[in-house]
Structure formats: C-alpha cells, structure tokens
Design a protein around this motif. Sequence first.
Motif, PDB file in Angstrom:
ATOM      1  N   PRO A  24     -22.842  11.146  -4.915  1.00 42.00           N
ATOM      2  CA  PRO A  24     -21.924  10.057  -4.530  1.00 42.00           C
ATOM      3  C   PRO A  24     -22.614   8.948  -3.737  1.00 42.00           C
ATOM      4  O   PRO A  24     -22.308   7.762  -3.934  1.00 42.00           O
ATOM      5  CB  PRO A  24     -20.866  10.761  -3.673  1.00 42.00           C
ATOM      6  N   ASP A  68     -22.932   5.057  -4.896  1.00 41.04           N
ATOM      7  CA  ASP A  68     -22.541   3.975  -3.991  1.00 41.04           C
ATOM      8  C   ASP A  68     -23.680   2.974  -3.809  1.00 41.04           C
ATOM      9  O   ASP A  68     -23.451   1.758  -3.780  1.00 41.04           O
ATOM     10  CB  ASP A  68     -22.128   4.555  -2.633  1.00 41.04           C
ATOM     11  N   SER A  92     -18.299   1.758  -5.463  1.00 40.44           N
ATOM     12  CA  SER A  92     -17.890   2.246  -4.147  1.00 40.44           C
ATOM     13  C   SER A  92     -16.481   2.811  -4.095  1.00 40.44           C
ATOM     14  O   SER A  92     -16.118   3.425  -3.094  1.00 40.44           O
ATOM     15  CB  SER A  92     -18.041   1.134  -3.113  1.00 40.44           C
ATOM     16  N   ASP A  93     -15.678   2.630  -5.135  1.00 41.39           N
ATOM     17  CA  ASP A  93     -14.333   3.189  -5.043  1.00 41.39           C
ATOM     18  C   ASP A  93     -14.365   4.691  -5.355  1.00 41.39           C
ATOM     19  O   ASP A  93     -15.104   5.162  -6.217  1.00 41.39           O
ATOM     20  CB  ASP A  93     -13.335   2.438  -5.931  1.00 41.39           C
ATOM     21  N   SER A  94     -13.584   5.433  -4.607  1.00 42.18           N
ATOM     22  CA  SER A  94     -13.617   6.899  -4.647  1.00 42.18           C
ATOM     23  C   SER A  94     -13.334   7.463  -6.032  1.00 42.18           C
ATOM     24  O   SER A  94     -13.986   8.412  -6.461  1.00 42.18           O
ATOM     25  CB  SER A  94     -12.602   7.477  -3.657  1.00 42.18           C
ATOM     26  N   PHE A  95     -12.363   6.893  -6.734  1.00 43.66           N
ATOM     27  CA  PHE A  95     -12.009   7.423  -8.048  1.00 43.66           C
ATOM     28  C   PHE A  95     -13.181   7.291  -9.024  1.00 43.66           C
ATOM     29  O   PHE A  95     -13.510   8.237  -9.741  1.00 43.66           O
ATOM     30  CB  PHE A  95     -10.768   6.720  -8.609  1.00 43.66           C
ATOM     31  N   SER A  96     -13.815   6.147  -9.047  1.00 45.65           N
ATOM     32  CA  SER A  96     -14.955   5.948  -9.953  1.00 45.65           C
ATOM     33  C   SER A  96     -16.103   6.889  -9.620  1.00 45.65           C
ATOM     34  O   SER A  96     -16.742   7.448 -10.513  1.00 45.65           O
ATOM     35  CB  SER A  96     -15.440   4.501  -9.897  1.00 45.65           C
ATOM     36  N   ILE A  97     -16.367   7.073  -8.336  1.00 42.94           N
ATOM     37  CA  ILE A  97     -17.426   7.989  -7.930  1.00 42.94           C
ATOM     38  C   ILE A  97     -17.099   9.405  -8.383  1.00 42.94           C
ATOM     39  O   ILE A  97     -17.967  10.121  -8.894  1.00 42.94           O
ATOM     40  CB  ILE A  97     -17.656   7.912  -6.403  1.00 42.94           C
ATOM     41  N   ALA A  98     -15.842   9.810  -8.229  1.00 42.97           N
ATOM     42  CA  ALA A  98     -15.425  11.149  -8.658  1.00 42.97           C
ATOM     43  C   ALA A  98     -15.580  11.314 -10.172  1.00 42.97           C
ATOM     44  O   ALA A  98     -16.086  12.338 -10.645  1.00 42.97           O
ATOM     45  CB  ALA A  98     -13.987  11.418  -8.233  1.00 42.97           C
TER      46      ALA A  98
END
Length: 159
Positions: free
Chosen positions: A4, A8, A13-19
């Motif tokens: 993650p 980033d 940087s958005d959490s959903f995309s990283i997940a």
Amino acid sequence: MFLPLRIDELGVSDSFSIAVLGLGVSVTMIAMGFVYGRIRQQLTHRQVLRSTFAIWTASFLLLAGTDHVAFVVVASALFGVGMGMSMPTLTVLIGDASPPELRGTLTALSGTAVFLGQFASPLLLGPISDRTSLTTGFLGAATLAAAILLALHRTSVRS
C-alpha cells in the motif's frame, strides 16, 4: 509487504483503489491452490521451493524498480504465485519430516511462523525503509529471497 505504501508513492492514494490493487496477492494465491496439484506433478518440492524464491526475488526487484502502478500489480501477483506455491509445499515437507506425535503441532507452528513474519516484517524493514526508501526495503527483501534461493541450490530438500 509494504505494497500500500508503494502504491501511494506512485500517486494512488484513495483507500479503495489501494485495496483493489492489493488484491493481486490474494487472487493469485487462490488460483495457485487450484493448480498446485498439476504443478506438483511436474516439479519436485525442491523445484517448487526454488521457483518460489526466484519468483519472490523477481517480485521484490520489480517493486523496487518500477514507477508504474501496472507493474506493482504484476509484482503483487507474482508474490501471490510464490505464496500459493510455498504454503502447501512447506506444510507437506514439515509434515513428512515430523514425528507422527508432533506432526499437527509442527504444521500449525509453520502457519504461525508465516503470520509472525507478516507481523514482524514492518517492524524489521520499516525503520530501514523510513531511513532510506521503500525501494531499499524491497531491494533488501529481494536480496534475502535471492540468498535463500542460493541456499536451496546448495542444500538438499526431500522431494
């Protein structure tokens, strides 16, 4: 894995995309579970372990050197392939090498060791990455994987 943070660094940087981008590890581990039997028909345990550490070395080198998110996805998928190959192989090798009365305990401890490694890796590699860079951390992981690969070439593993 510091996946993650690497994602980033590359501007996502958005959490959903990283997940979603991090799903490559889990998806490929699951896929490897479906094809592991066929892999073992072609390769000995020793060859599977060698392949695993070669794949991990490539994955960490790719994570260290890339500046594009697509290659991070490829690298995380490669890491998942290695995990999907290593887990059943190590479990079988530990089970086969264990006395019957300790087999369950020792194979359970091997799973515990995996989770301990996942817990400890940020504690061990985090300070290095903080003082240098994530690239250095991934290069360190690649070096460790390559050293284990070299050791596997020099030692015997029961097939």
